[in-house]
Every structure is written in structure tokens, then in C-alpha cells.
Design a protein around this motif. Sequence first.
Motif, mmCIF file in Angstrom:
data_model
loop_
_atom_site.group_PDB
_atom_site.id
_atom_site.type_symbol
_atom_site.label_atom_id
_atom_site.label_comp_id
_atom_site.label_asym_id
_atom_site.label_seq_id
_atom_site.Cartn_x
_atom_site.Cartn_y
_atom_site.Cartn_z
ATOM 1 N N UNK A 48 47.239 34.746 37.186
ATOM 2 C CA UNK A 48 47.922 34.199 36.021
ATOM 3 C C UNK A 48 47.074 34.519 34.809
ATOM 4 N N UNK A 49 47.574 35.379 33.952
ATOM 5 C CA UNK A 49 46.811 35.846 32.789
ATOM 6 C C UNK A 49 46.955 34.866 31.636
ATOM 7 N N UNK A 50 46.304 35.195 30.505
ATOM 8 C CA UNK A 50 46.429 34.365 29.317
ATOM 9 C C UNK A 50 47.897 34.230 28.923
ATOM 10 N N UNK A 51 48.298 33.012 28.564
ATOM 11 C CA UNK A 51 49.687 32.780 28.179
ATOM 12 C C UNK A 51 50.573 32.430 29.347
ATOM 13 N N UNK A 52 50.007 32.432 30.574
ATOM 14 C CA UNK A 52 50.783 32.035 31.742
ATOM 15 C C UNK A 52 51.540 33.160 32.414
ATOM 16 N N UNK A 53 51.389 34.382 31.931
ATOM 17 C CA UNK A 53 52.115 35.505 32.534
ATOM 18 C C UNK A 53 51.482 35.887 33.872
ATOM 19 N N UNK A 54 52.336 36.289 34.814
ATOM 20 C CA UNK A 54 51.862 36.752 36.117
ATOM 21 C C UNK A 54 51.542 38.241 36.045
ATOM 22 N N UNK A 55 50.321 38.598 36.421
ATOM 23 C CA UNK A 55 49.903 39.986 36.394
ATOM 24 C C UNK A 55 49.197 40.331 37.696
ATOM 25 N N UNK A 56 48.890 41.621 37.849
ATOM 26 C CA UNK A 56 48.231 42.092 39.059
ATOM 27 C C UNK A 56 46.893 42.711 38.712
ATOM 28 N N UNK A 57 45.899 42.454 39.551
ATOM 29 C CA UNK A 57 44.628 43.160 39.422
ATOM 30 C C UNK A 57 44.480 44.065 40.639
ATOM 31 N N UNK A 58 43.811 45.175 40.458
ATOM 32 C CA UNK A 58 43.646 46.160 41.534
ATOM 33 C C UNK A 58 42.158 46.419 41.736
ATOM 34 N N UNK A 59 41.748 46.539 42.979
ATOM 35 C CA UNK A 59 40.346 46.813 43.268
ATOM 36 C C UNK A 59 40.217 48.064 44.106
ATOM 37 N N UNK A 60 38.986 48.414 44.449
ATOM 38 C CA UNK A 60 38.728 49.650 45.175
ATOM 39 C C UNK A 60 38.113 49.347 46.538
ATOM 40 N N UNK A 61 37.553 50.361 47.155
ATOM 41 C CA UNK A 61 37.102 50.236 48.540
ATOM 42 C C UNK A 61 35.943 49.259 48.709
ATOM 43 N N UNK A 62 35.075 49.132 47.668
ATOM 44 C CA UNK A 62 33.957 48.209 47.785
ATOM 45 C C UNK A 62 34.415 46.785 48.030
ATOM 46 N N UNK A 63 35.359 46.328 47.222
ATOM 47 C CA UNK A 63 35.925 44.987 47.399
ATOM 48 C C UNK A 63 36.721 44.903 48.693
#
Length: 305
Positions: free
Chosen positions: A206-221
Motif C-alpha cells: 500500500x503506497x502513499x495515498x492508499x494506492x495498491x502497488x507492486x514491488x519487484x525483487x531479484x534473485x538475492x531476495x
Amino acid sequence: MTIEPVTALGSGGALRLPRARVVPMSAPPASYTAAVERYLTGAGIAKSSARIYRISLTTWGWMLTGEPAPTGPARRGAKPPVFPVAAIDDPVLPEVLAELAAARADEMDADTVNRELSIARKAIGWWQRQGWIECDPTIGIERRPAPPDRTKALAENQIAALWRLDVGLREKTQWKMLYESAARADEVLCLNVEDLYPQDKRGKITAKGGATEWIHWQSGTAQLLPRLIARRTRGPLFLTDRKAPAGTPTLDVCPETGRARLSYRRAEEIFEENTRLLANPLASPDDIEDLDGWTLHRLRHIVSA
């Protein structure tokens, strides 16, 4: 607080106005050092923050007696002055303190000076509410403007040194996720296990303002997450080491372990403490506890070495 009764006439026959007098809530401590300890325990300062508060207030102890605080090697083993907390009400102290604070500000970075001033004012305010002192001798001291931070980004060699630190799985995973996703620390700390899509290397926030967003990670995570999650299926992703205290909101408690969600403040403290040597490579090990490490925000940036 009590009101003293009118007992005499003022000049010209006018009645003297009643004067408010603060009645101490408890007996004043025997010394400033004791007052510091009473503040740290009575004001609810977290144990994880008490060390930093004690260092800052000890520094102010010297200045409150009109002496410059020792720095560098001279600080090691130096015994702080002993004086009654009531000495803070000395009417000449504000002017002396302003000069000492200005001299210290010329030697230290703005962030350290401002942090120490903030801690001192919190303690003084608490002592005033106890009725132990009446004045705030720091009232005329202004916060120092912090210079523009031109070093937000961590160089690749600094990131490489960070990954070599001997820290727990929770920190390794959290730092990797922050670095690889460039997400805000508070957003990542709000992640729940059920918000993760490991097969897609992404998570819902949940980003600023309440919007739903996606985060993406790589192989380390991606390599660390399964070990961190273990068999949990829901609840906060990053947890504290202990059971959640009574009254913790249900959304911040893991239903399977009973542990609480890791707070931003605690996550920042852990990162700062672990990166002090990396942030101050030329510092003496004896002085490192008085220096600052990196902030979590810097994991969102990278530059070439």
C-alpha cells in the motif's frame, strides 16, 4: 500546581496577583546523572534507544556546568560532572550554554548536533513536568540547518561490504529486498506473508495515498525469502524477536508465532548500529558508538564505485 494566596498589597495599593508554583510530583533526584536515569525509565524510552539518549544527555551534562564536552579519545573514561538537577535553573546558564553549543556545532555534523538538542529538550521538558526544574536553558539555541546530502547513494563497494556483515536472516532479507526493489522501508515493513508472490518475485504494498502497488525483487531476495517465511502462511513478514506485548493491534501480530511486526524505528536502529564501521572506516573502534551509521533510505540508491 498550587496557587499562592494574596498576602500583601503591591505598589500604589494594588493587590498582588497570585503566583503559580509547580509542586514536584516526586522528590527531585540527588544529581543530574540520577535525573537522567529517572527520565530514561520514567518517560518510557525504549531500551534500544536508551544508550543513545544517555550518551547525548551525558554530553549535555558537561555543557550544563559551563564546560565543553570532551571529544575523541578524551571522552573515553572521562567522568561526567556531578551537580544537582536544580542547577539547570541558573539564570546565567542560557548564555553560557548557547556559546558552548555553538562551539560544539562547529566541530560536529548538523545531524548529530540537532539530535542531541532534541534529546536534551525532551528530557528537560519531562523534568519540568515533574516539577524538578522551571527553566529550559536551551530555549535560545537554534537547530543547525543540515547541508544538502550529496552522498545518499551507496557505492557498489559499500553495498558489497554490507552483504559481508554477520547479521541475522531477517536483516539480510529486509536489506536485500529494500536494495533490489528500491521500495520505501515503511512499505516493505508493512508487507504480510499473504501479500507475496514468490514465483513472480513480487509483492503487493500500500503506497502513499492508499494506492495498491507492486514491488519487484531479484534473485538475492528470492533465495532468502523461503527461509525467512518458513512454514508461515499469513501475518507480518518481518517480525520482532519477542512475543507481541498486550494491546498490539491484531494486524501487527503474527497469528502463528505471536510475535509482533518489526517497527520502522527498530529496523532503522538495527541498520544504523550495524553500519557504523562501514560509514566511518577511519574511526577508532573506541569512538564508533558515538558515531552514526547509514540510514535505510540509502538502500534505495546506487552509484558506480
